[in-house]
Design a protein around this motif. Structure first.
Motif, PDB file in Angstrom:
ATOM      1  N   GLY A 284     102.335  38.551   1.776  1.00 39.79           N
ATOM      2  CA  GLY A 284     103.008  37.835   2.868  1.00 39.79           C
ATOM      3  C   GLY A 284     104.509  38.008   2.701  1.00 39.79           C
ATOM      4  O   GLY A 284     104.961  39.080   2.330  1.00 39.79           O
TER       5      GLY A 284
ATOM      6  N   SER B 223     102.254  32.530  10.105  1.00 41.07           N
ATOM      7  CA  SER B 223     103.013  32.857   8.887  1.00 41.07           C
ATOM      8  C   SER B 223     104.504  32.926   9.188  1.00 41.07           C
ATOM      9  O   SER B 223     105.322  32.803   8.277  1.00 41.07           O
ATOM     10  CB  SER B 223     102.538  34.179   8.283  1.00 41.07           C
ATOM     11  OG  SER B 223     102.722  35.207   9.215  1.00 41.07           O
TER      12      SER B 223
ATOM     13  N   GLN C 215      97.189  34.857   1.336  1.00 39.10           N
ATOM     14  CA  GLN C 215      98.562  34.504   1.721  1.00 39.10           C
ATOM     15  C   GLN C 215      98.609  33.602   2.948  1.00 39.10           C
ATOM     16  O   GLN C 215      99.659  33.040   3.273  1.00 39.10           O
ATOM     17  CB  GLN C 215      99.407  35.774   1.957  1.00 39.10           C
ATOM     18  CG  GLN C 215      99.033  36.611   3.175  1.00 39.10           C
ATOM     19  CD  GLN C 215      97.972  37.656   2.883  1.00 39.10           C
ATOM     20  OE1 GLN C 215      97.237  37.555   1.904  1.00 39.10           O
ATOM     21  NE2 GLN C 215      97.876  38.671   3.728  1.00 39.10           N
ATOM     22  N   HIS C 216      97.465  33.456   3.651  1.00 42.86           N
ATOM     23  CA  HIS C 216      97.449  32.601   4.844  1.00 42.86           C
ATOM     24  C   HIS C 216      96.936  31.194   4.559  1.00 42.86           C
ATOM     25  O   HIS C 216      96.910  30.353   5.460  1.00 42.86           O
ATOM     26  CB  HIS C 216      96.584  33.246   5.938  1.00 42.86           C
ATOM     27  CG  HIS C 216      97.152  34.545   6.426  1.00 42.86           C
ATOM     28  ND1 HIS C 216      98.363  34.621   7.092  1.00 42.86           N
ATOM     29  CD2 HIS C 216      96.705  35.827   6.313  1.00 42.86           C
ATOM     30  CE1 HIS C 216      98.627  35.885   7.374  1.00 42.86           C
ATOM     31  NE2 HIS C 216      97.640  36.642   6.913  1.00 42.86           N
TER      32      HIS C 216
END
Ligand SMILES: Cc1ncc(C[n+]2csc(CCOP(=O)(O)OP(=O)(O)O)c2C)c(N)n1
Length: 375
Positions: free
Chosen positions: A220, A70, A108-109
């Protein structure tokens, strides 16, 4: 699974004498062992980690960075315009959140999970993905050594469970405010304020204790809470905005403090829960230890800046922030609490739905309190 100690031994065998990074739980074991032996620098963000490694490499020490995928976006500028441009053969260990199956990780990944390999390909950075065996690490490091002789960086990609943990030692921190109590106290003062909560356990704590439509939970985009809050505060000058930040996230993009000070919105309060570590990824030591938040706030143009060491002083600072025009910075010393893992924000629903609910509440001016915090 490759043990953390074997991982570190292999780094030494390959003459890696300097490492820097930002934590991911997948790489928590080696990070801890490397820190204990003094070979690891906790960096504010992944770009800084790469620049640190570049400095050491230019000066003659074989260097590596350890990051979560990320944070690849934070690292791309120094990767392209420093490392690739000056032909610096840095070793990159990049964890693979959201891979191989994005559906099995947090939403969010998903984008970075499915694109990490492709981004490296486009940039011309060769890579090898560990399969959890010592042979795969040995192969990756021999490919990296070959890249080093050609003065090219090399990326070793680290999927979940391929590298082992190390025993966590929680430092003795003296008297500090419990995270849950701090979050509950802030939520209790929120009234009809908009709240923006940072990535990780802080968002999760707020969602678990005091979910409401006017809360925006970041999953994130670590380090951008104050900028998101500033954008809201500037476009809604009639609403109070409270940003709930972590010390690791706040230092990740510390420059946003100067933008807050420059625009100086009277309706913004920026609260930083400072536990001197990255609790959400395993409690690794961060890089905010030397920061004096009160001086930083005043120095960047916040109208008031307060450091709180206990709950009553936090409550006083929150009251003042309601009564006087901001922007206010309030830092609270909170305790690391490894045994207290709050529920995931996604337990409330999808991120798109939670974001949409927030937007509707802001534009309608309404707020509905599903839960009230107990202080
Ligand atoms: C760019 C980026 N780098 C790393 C991470 C992994 N990560 C998620 S939460 C977190 C720790 C946040 O630390 P802090 O803001 O101090 O809050 P705490 O977890 O201590 O409550 C990290 C490193 C991430 N999500 N994004």
């Amino acid at each position: 699974m490759i043990s953390a100690s074997h991982f570190c031994t292999e780094l030494s065998r390959n003459d890696v004498g300097f490492t820097a990074g930002v934590p991911c739980s997948f790489l928590g074991g080696p990070m801890q062992l490397l820190s204990e032996r003094g070979d690891y620098v906790a960096a504010a963000n992944e770009g800084t980690a790469l620049a640190l490694a570049a400095g050491a490499e230019i000066a003659g020490t074989r260097s590596a960075v350890l990051i979560q995928n990320s944070g690849l976006g934070n690292l791309i500028n120094p990767l392209t315009s420093l490392v690739l441009t000056y032909e610096l053969p840095i070793l990159l260990f990049i964890s693979l959140r959201g891979w191989p199956d994005a559906a099995k990780d947090e939403p969010q990944h998903a984008v970075m999970g499915s694109t990490t390999h492709g981004i490296l390909d486009v940039l011309g950075v060769s890579h090898h993905t560990l399969d959890g065996t010592e042979q795969s690490l040995r192969l990756a490091l021999s490919l990296a050594a070959d890249a080093h002789s050609r003065r090219r960086p090399y990326a070793v990609l680290v999927p979940k469970g391929s590298v082992g943990p190390a025993p966590r030692s929680t430092p003795s921190q003296g008297r500090r405010v419990d995270r849950k109590k701090a979050v509950a106290a802030i939520a209790a003062r929120a009234s009809d304020s908009i709240m923006v909560a940072t990535t990780g356990f802080i968002s999760r704590e707020l969602a678990g204790l005091a979910d409401r439509d006017l809360n925006f939970y970041m999953a994130g985009s670590m380090g951008h809470a104050s900028a998101i809050g500033l954008g809201i505060a500037l476009t809604h000058p009639d609403r109070r905005v409270i940003v709930l930040d972590g010390d690791g996230a706040a230092v990740m993009h510390l420059g946003a403090a100067a933008t807050v000070g420059d625009r100086a919105p009277a309706n913004l309060t920026h609260v930083i829960l400072d536990n001197d570590g990255y609790e959400s990824t395993g409690g690794q030591t961060g890089t905010s230890g030397a920061v004096d938040w009160a001086m930083l706030g005043i120095g960047t143009g916040y109208r008031s800046a307060t450091l709180c060491l206990d709950l009553p002083s936090l409550q006083t600072a929150l009251r003042r922030a309601t009564d006087f025009p901001g922007p206010h910075l309030i830092a609270v010393k909170t305790a690391l609490a490894p045994e207290e893992v709050p529920p995931r924000v996604t337990a409330l629903g999808g991120l798109v739905e939670i974001g949409g609910r927030f937007s509707r509440a802001v534009s309608s001016g309404s707020s509905s309190f599903a839960k009230r915090p107990e202080v």
